[in-house]
Write an enzyme that holds these catalytic residues in place. Structure first.
Site, PDB file in Angstrom:
ATOM      1  CD  GLN A  94      -3.116  -0.388  -0.014  1.00 23.68           C
ATOM      2  OE1 GLN A  94      -3.123   0.770  -0.397  1.00 23.68           O
ATOM      3  NE2 GLN A  94      -3.950  -1.303  -0.509  1.00 23.68           N
TER       4      GLN A  94
ATOM      5  CB  SER B 140      10.742  -0.767   2.079  1.00 27.05           C
ATOM      6  OG  SER B 140       9.955  -1.938   2.069  1.00 27.05           O
TER       7      SER B 140
ATOM      8  CG  ASP C  68      -2.866  -4.362  11.052  1.00 33.34           C
ATOM      9  OD1 ASP C  68      -2.853  -3.170  10.698  1.00 33.34           O
ATOM     10  OD2 ASP C  68      -3.683  -5.196  10.626  1.00 33.34           O
ATOM     11  CD  GLU C  69       2.623  -7.810  11.878  1.00 32.23           C
ATOM     12  OE1 GLU C  69       3.385  -8.314  11.027  1.00 32.23           O
ATOM     13  OE2 GLU C  69       1.419  -7.560  11.646  1.00 32.23           O
TER      14      GLU C  69
ATOM     15  CG  HIS D  62      -6.786  -2.222   9.129  1.00 32.57           C
ATOM     16  ND1 HIS D  62      -8.157  -2.389   9.156  1.00 32.57           N
ATOM     17  CD2 HIS D  62      -6.265  -3.265   9.837  1.00 32.57           C
ATOM     18  CE1 HIS D  62      -8.451  -3.496   9.829  1.00 32.57           C
ATOM     19  NE2 HIS D  62      -7.327  -4.034  10.262  1.00 32.57           N
TER      20      HIS D  62
ATOM     21  N   GLY E 189      -2.496  -3.176  -3.031  1.00 34.87           N
ATOM     22  CA  GLY E 189      -1.690  -2.061  -3.496  1.00 34.87           C
ATOM     23  C   GLY E 189      -1.373  -2.092  -4.975  1.00 34.87           C
TER      24      GLY E 189
ATOM     25  CG  ASP F 172     -10.225  -5.176   6.660  1.00 34.05           C
ATOM     26  OD1 ASP F 172     -10.327  -5.096   5.415  1.00 34.05           O
ATOM     27  OD2 ASP F 172      -9.178  -5.555   7.214  1.00 34.05           O
TER      28      ASP F 172
END
Length: 339
Positions: free
Chosen positions: A29, A53, A83-84, A108, A134, A191
């Protein structure tokens, strides 16, 4: 409760114009949204840790900084790490360096909704959640279109948080396809529910169980693979294009009649009850606690399940057959790299 779909003509404010937007994370994303926003004329920088990245963002021509430095420069910080580890990165590198009044964005609601991240009171906290991966967001943007997105806010310090979320979605190309208003709670609940009970957990369990029933009854695993996994894509494509009506219209009367008879028996009251219990675990936070506990324990359960899937008979048979199907392998040539 229905919501109105908005499009580009409905987004007329410009609160993000001239602002520096820092993307924290440059994965699937992050790569898509950063490139889309830059191509839409926004001032975009990237904040990531050294690694693939970081190097990818440099190759794509962005100014790339540490997370802390990018945050210091930004008027809006879009947090797109997994998320984690999002809360850890936020607390260690974003929160101490956030400009007074700078806005925060997410795709999110997980960490904000469950209290893992507590934003400062003077920040707008907005959401722009594309309803697609993405690579699809980036590809459709370059084609002059986009994927639909959800927009909304958690905290409105400036009085313009909702406008910012719509502008961010428009810059991503999503307003070309349509925008739907949501809340952090609604987006997170729906979601997680969809992923666990239908799109991933439900579908994979259904496929694997069907494969096991056929092979345990003595049927060829190769034929079972084609019947329960390979053809799933073909059926889903028909549903995507025209709903259940198109799917049934394009299939035989025999298959249609059989689905009406057997479907409610397979996904019946017990399945519905399990889904309702799953939704409750999402709503009361117990799933989030379980997930984060596994993360802090080294993802032992996640990695064990991943290994089970990778070594399952269904995966091995599927790998052998897919390797011989050139049209499956060639499909990769047409996807956009995620990072």
């Amino acid at each position: 409760m229905s919501v109105e779909m908005l499009y580009e003509k409905d987004v007329t404010t410009n609160y993000l114009d001239g602002k520096t937007i820092a993307f924290i994370g440059y994965g699937a994303q992050g790569h898509a949204q950063a490139n889309n926003l830059r191509d839409s004329g926004y001032d975009v920088i990237i904040g990531v840790r050294p690694g693939k990245s970081f190097d990818a963002a440099k190759r794509d021509g962005f100014e790339v900084y540490s997370v802390a430095e990018a945050t210091k420069q930004a008027d809006h910080v879009q947090v797109l790490t997994p998320d984690e580890n999002q809360a850890e990165i936020y607390k260690a590198e974003i929160a101490p360096n956030l400009k007074p009044g700078a806005s925060l964005g997410f795709s999110h609601g997980f960490n904000v909704y469950y209290g893992e991240i507590v934003p400062p009171k003077d920040s707008d906290v907005i959401m722009m959640a594309p309803k697609g991966p993405g690579n699809l967001c980036r590809r459709t943007y370059k084609e002059g279109f986009g994927v639909p997105a959800l927009y909304g806010y958690w905290q409105d310090a400036s009085g313009h948080a909702e406008d910012k979320s719509k502008e961010f979605a428009k810059g991503n190309g999503a307003a070309r396809a349509g925008l739907l208003k949501t809340t952090f709670k609604e987006e997170t609940d729906e979601d997680l529910f969809g992923e666990q009970n239908v799109l991933m957990g439900g579908v994979t369990a259904l496929i694997e169980t069907g494969f096991n029933v056929l092979t345990e009854a003595g049927y060829s695993p190769q034929l079972a693979y084609f019947e329960v996994e390979h053809e799933m894509k073909l059926i889903c494509d028909q549903i995507y294009e025209g709903g259940f009506v198109k799917m049934y219209r394009d299939c035989s009367n025999t298959s249609e009649y059989g689905s009406y008879v057997q479907g409610p028996k397979v996904i019946g009251p017990e399945s519905k009850k399990a889904m309702e219990q799953g939704l409750k675990a999402i709503q009361d936070g117990s799933f989030a606690k379980e997930f984060m506990a596994d993360y802090h324990d080294g993802f032992k359960k996640l990695y064990a399940e991943r290994a089970r899937v990778e070594n399952s008979p269904l995966q091995k048979i599927g790998d052998e057959l897919r390797a011989k199907m050139l049209f499956v392998n060639d499909a990769d040539k047409f996807s956009t790299p995620e990072s």
